[in-house]
Scaffold this active site. Sequence first.
Site, PDB file in Angstrom:
ATOM      1  N   ASN A  35       0.632  -1.206   0.177  1.00  0.00           N
ATOM      2  CA  ASN A  35       0.102   0.037   0.036  1.00  0.00           C
ATOM      3  C   ASN A  35       0.753   1.296   0.206  1.00  0.00           C
ATOM      4  O   ASN A  35       0.217   2.462   0.187  1.00  0.00           O
ATOM      5  CB  ASN A  35      -1.013  -0.207   1.274  1.00  0.00           C
ATOM      6  CG  ASN A  35      -0.233   0.268   2.397  1.00  0.00           C
ATOM      7  OD1 ASN A  35       0.974  -0.017   2.387  1.00  0.00           O
ATOM      8  ND2 ASN A  35      -0.808   0.476   3.650  1.00  0.00           N
ATOM      9  N   TYR A 148       5.746  -2.457  17.790  1.00  0.00           N
ATOM     10  CA  TYR A 148       6.288  -3.184  16.617  1.00  0.00           C
ATOM     11  C   TYR A 148       6.810  -4.627  17.462  1.00  0.00           C
ATOM     12  O   TYR A 148       6.539  -5.670  16.831  1.00  0.00           O
ATOM     13  CB  TYR A 148       7.715  -2.469  16.130  1.00  0.00           C
ATOM     14  CG  TYR A 148       8.508  -3.184  15.034  1.00  0.00           C
ATOM     15  CD1 TYR A 148       8.019  -3.337  14.009  1.00  0.00           C
ATOM     16  CD2 TYR A 148       9.797  -3.776  15.338  1.00  0.00           C
ATOM     17  CE1 TYR A 148       8.962  -3.983  12.778  1.00  0.00           C
ATOM     18  CE2 TYR A 148      10.499  -4.327  14.530  1.00  0.00           C
ATOM     19  CZ  TYR A 148      10.140  -4.393  13.281  1.00  0.00           C
ATOM     20  OH  TYR A 148      10.929  -5.067  11.976  1.00  0.00           O
TER      21      TYR A 148
HETATM   22  P1  NAD Z   1      10.314  -1.068   4.338  1.00  0.00           P
HETATM   23  O1  NAD Z   1       9.648  -0.068   5.017  1.00  0.00           O
HETATM   24  O2  NAD Z   1      11.373  -0.828   3.274  1.00  0.00           O
HETATM   25  O3  NAD Z   1       9.375  -2.251   3.675  1.00  0.00           O
HETATM   26  C1  NAD Z   1       7.781  -2.539   4.257  1.00  0.00           C
HETATM   27  C2  NAD Z   1       6.928  -2.419   3.083  1.00  0.00           C
HETATM   28  O4  NAD Z   1       5.617  -2.773   3.585  1.00  0.00           O
HETATM   29  C3  NAD Z   1       6.712  -0.916   2.500  1.00  0.00           C
HETATM   30  O5  NAD Z   1       6.925  -1.007   1.148  1.00  0.00           O
HETATM   31  C4  NAD Z   1       5.132  -0.727   3.011  1.00  0.00           C
HETATM   32  O6  NAD Z   1       4.608   0.130   2.193  1.00  0.00           O
HETATM   33  C5  NAD Z   1       4.633  -1.822   3.118  1.00  0.00           C
HETATM   34  N1  NAD Z   1       3.467  -2.120   3.903  1.00  0.00           N
HETATM   35  C6  NAD Z   1       3.441  -1.631   5.221  1.00  0.00           C
HETATM   36  N2  NAD Z   1       2.192  -1.755   5.817  1.00  0.00           N
HETATM   37  C7  NAD Z   1       1.370  -2.316   4.783  1.00  0.00           C
HETATM   38  C8  NAD Z   1       0.050  -3.048   4.693  1.00  0.00           C
HETATM   39  N3  NAD Z   1      -0.629  -2.476   5.701  1.00  0.00           N
HETATM   40  N4  NAD Z   1      -0.348  -3.251   3.471  1.00  0.00           N
HETATM   41  C9  NAD Z   1       0.529  -3.446   2.690  1.00  0.00           C
HETATM   42  N5  NAD Z   1       1.755  -2.917   2.538  1.00  0.00           N
HETATM   43  C10 NAD Z   1       2.131  -2.370   3.662  1.00  0.00           C
HETATM   44  O7  NAD Z   1      10.885  -1.960   5.302  1.00  0.00           O
HETATM   45  P2  NAD Z   1      12.076  -3.344   5.298  1.00  0.00           P
HETATM   46  O8  NAD Z   1      13.396  -3.074   5.830  1.00  0.00           O
HETATM   47  O9  NAD Z   1      12.076  -3.931   3.713  1.00  0.00           O
HETATM   48  O10 NAD Z   1      11.258  -4.263   6.058  1.00  0.00           O
HETATM   49  C11 NAD Z   1      10.362  -5.481   5.319  1.00  0.00           C
HETATM   50  C12 NAD Z   1      10.218  -6.520   6.444  1.00  0.00           C
HETATM   51  O11 NAD Z   1      11.199  -7.140   7.124  1.00  0.00           O
HETATM   52  C13 NAD Z   1       9.295  -5.952   7.585  1.00  0.00           C
HETATM   53  O12 NAD Z   1       8.209  -7.185   8.111  1.00  0.00           O
HETATM   54  C14 NAD Z   1      10.282  -5.841   8.928  1.00  0.00           C
HETATM   55  O13 NAD Z   1       9.773  -5.843  10.105  1.00  0.00           O
HETATM   56  C15 NAD Z   1      11.086  -7.002   8.537  1.00  0.00           C
HETATM   57  N6  NAD Z   1      12.481  -6.747   9.107  1.00  0.00           N
HETATM   58  C16 NAD Z   1      13.428  -5.832   8.208  1.00  0.00           C
HETATM   59  C17 NAD Z   1      14.602  -5.805   8.919  1.00  0.00           C
HETATM   60  C18 NAD Z   1      15.687  -5.021   8.261  1.00  0.00           C
HETATM   61  O14 NAD Z   1      16.825  -4.452   8.928  1.00  0.00           O
HETATM   62  N7  NAD Z   1      15.526  -4.152   7.058  1.00  0.00           N
HETATM   63  C19 NAD Z   1      14.945  -6.084  10.337  1.00  0.00           C
HETATM   64  C20 NAD Z   1      14.086  -6.867  11.050  1.00  0.00           C
HETATM   65  C21 NAD Z   1      12.644  -7.237  10.213  1.00  0.00           C
END
Ligand code: NAD
Length: 330
Positions: A35, A148
Amino acid sequence: MNKKRVLITGAAGFLGSHLCDKFVSEGFNVIGMDNYITGDKKNLAHLINNQNFEFIEHDVTTYVKIEGNLDYILHFASPASPIDYLKIPIQTLKVGSLGTHNLLGVAKAKNARILVASTSEVYGDPLVHPQIEDYYGNVNTIGPRGVYDEAKRFQESITMAYHRFHGLETRIVRIFNTYGPRMRLNDGRVIPAFMGQALRGENLTVFGDGSQTRSFCYVDDQVEGIYKLLLCDYNLPVNIGNPHEITIKEFAEEIIKLTGTSQKIIYEDLPVNDPMQRQPDIALAKKLLDWEPKVDRTEGMKITFDYFKSLTEEELYKSEHKDFSSYINK
Ligand code: NAD
Ligand code: UDP
């Protein structure tokens, strides 16, 4: 004809977009869903005309409808930067809970295997170091980060319940700090923050005295670990990250050297409940997946800095945080 079909939520985000690339390149038909609340259309622009990729703009906290068969789901939708989830706490709780419930429902209806993106934050401010999967964690449920951490802990619980009660094929990856191209420059996480500051000629803001530690994993290593975990036969959580630990102060010094900035470190208040140490124990991933990170920090940071350097002036100076107002109360 017999291509496997995978749904990836959070597809327009940092990790989600790299996962879309990986699954397309491995010969899957990929459906990306997002989204855009913290993501960016730009991250998927190169895939939009690919015949093995389709995109659905949708908020996964509302009913998720997928036509046709589905073999796998990777649920990555969630704000992931502390500033993001502090600004949109309720959306963060909803996507980890209601969103996960919806996607487990899709997995059950389609008889698909689902992998959910959990996090090192389930360990909170850890009292066991390095963090091993058996550790239950030290989380402040009512602190600002609780939105979170607890959403992700609930996500793990409901995923295991679907596995145990419905016999669903589930995977849980506990991701430790991962970085690389396509992170949002203004998402507040430490690497884009420091690199953006260096590029704009600003001082680097270290929070607290900088003695807190993190262990940074390059995105290609993370994606490979997740891919192997999805395809292996194991239902309990697995840490994926790079165990090479560093203090944030040393890390700021490394970035000053890498970027050649003449700016200095300045110190600001440590955010509430900021974990003081973090390092993954990856013995399980090594044994189970024959996986370990290959890209060292110097190499990964250089690639990441080259990416941030390639952004336009407008993107570089759009340093104020993303405007979430249009998503509030949706
Ligand atoms: P990011 O913010 O770049 O990506 C998250 C994506 O989810 C975004 O594109 C956002 O628009 C989408 N999103 C959020 N809520 C939504 C909803 N209700 N419906 C549809 N789309 C939605 O973050 P990221 O770093 O790519 O993280 C991705 C996943 O990995 C997350 O679940 C995060 O918790 C997990 N994670 C990432 C890290 C890291 O270091 N990057 C570490 C631990 C966990
Ligand atoms: N941090 C910092 N300066 C910044 C941004 C972050 O010192 O401008 C610190 C933050 O307090 C934390 C670490 O860097 O100790 C990693 O923060 P990040 O937001 O990247 O992710 P976290 O691991 O806390 O989820």
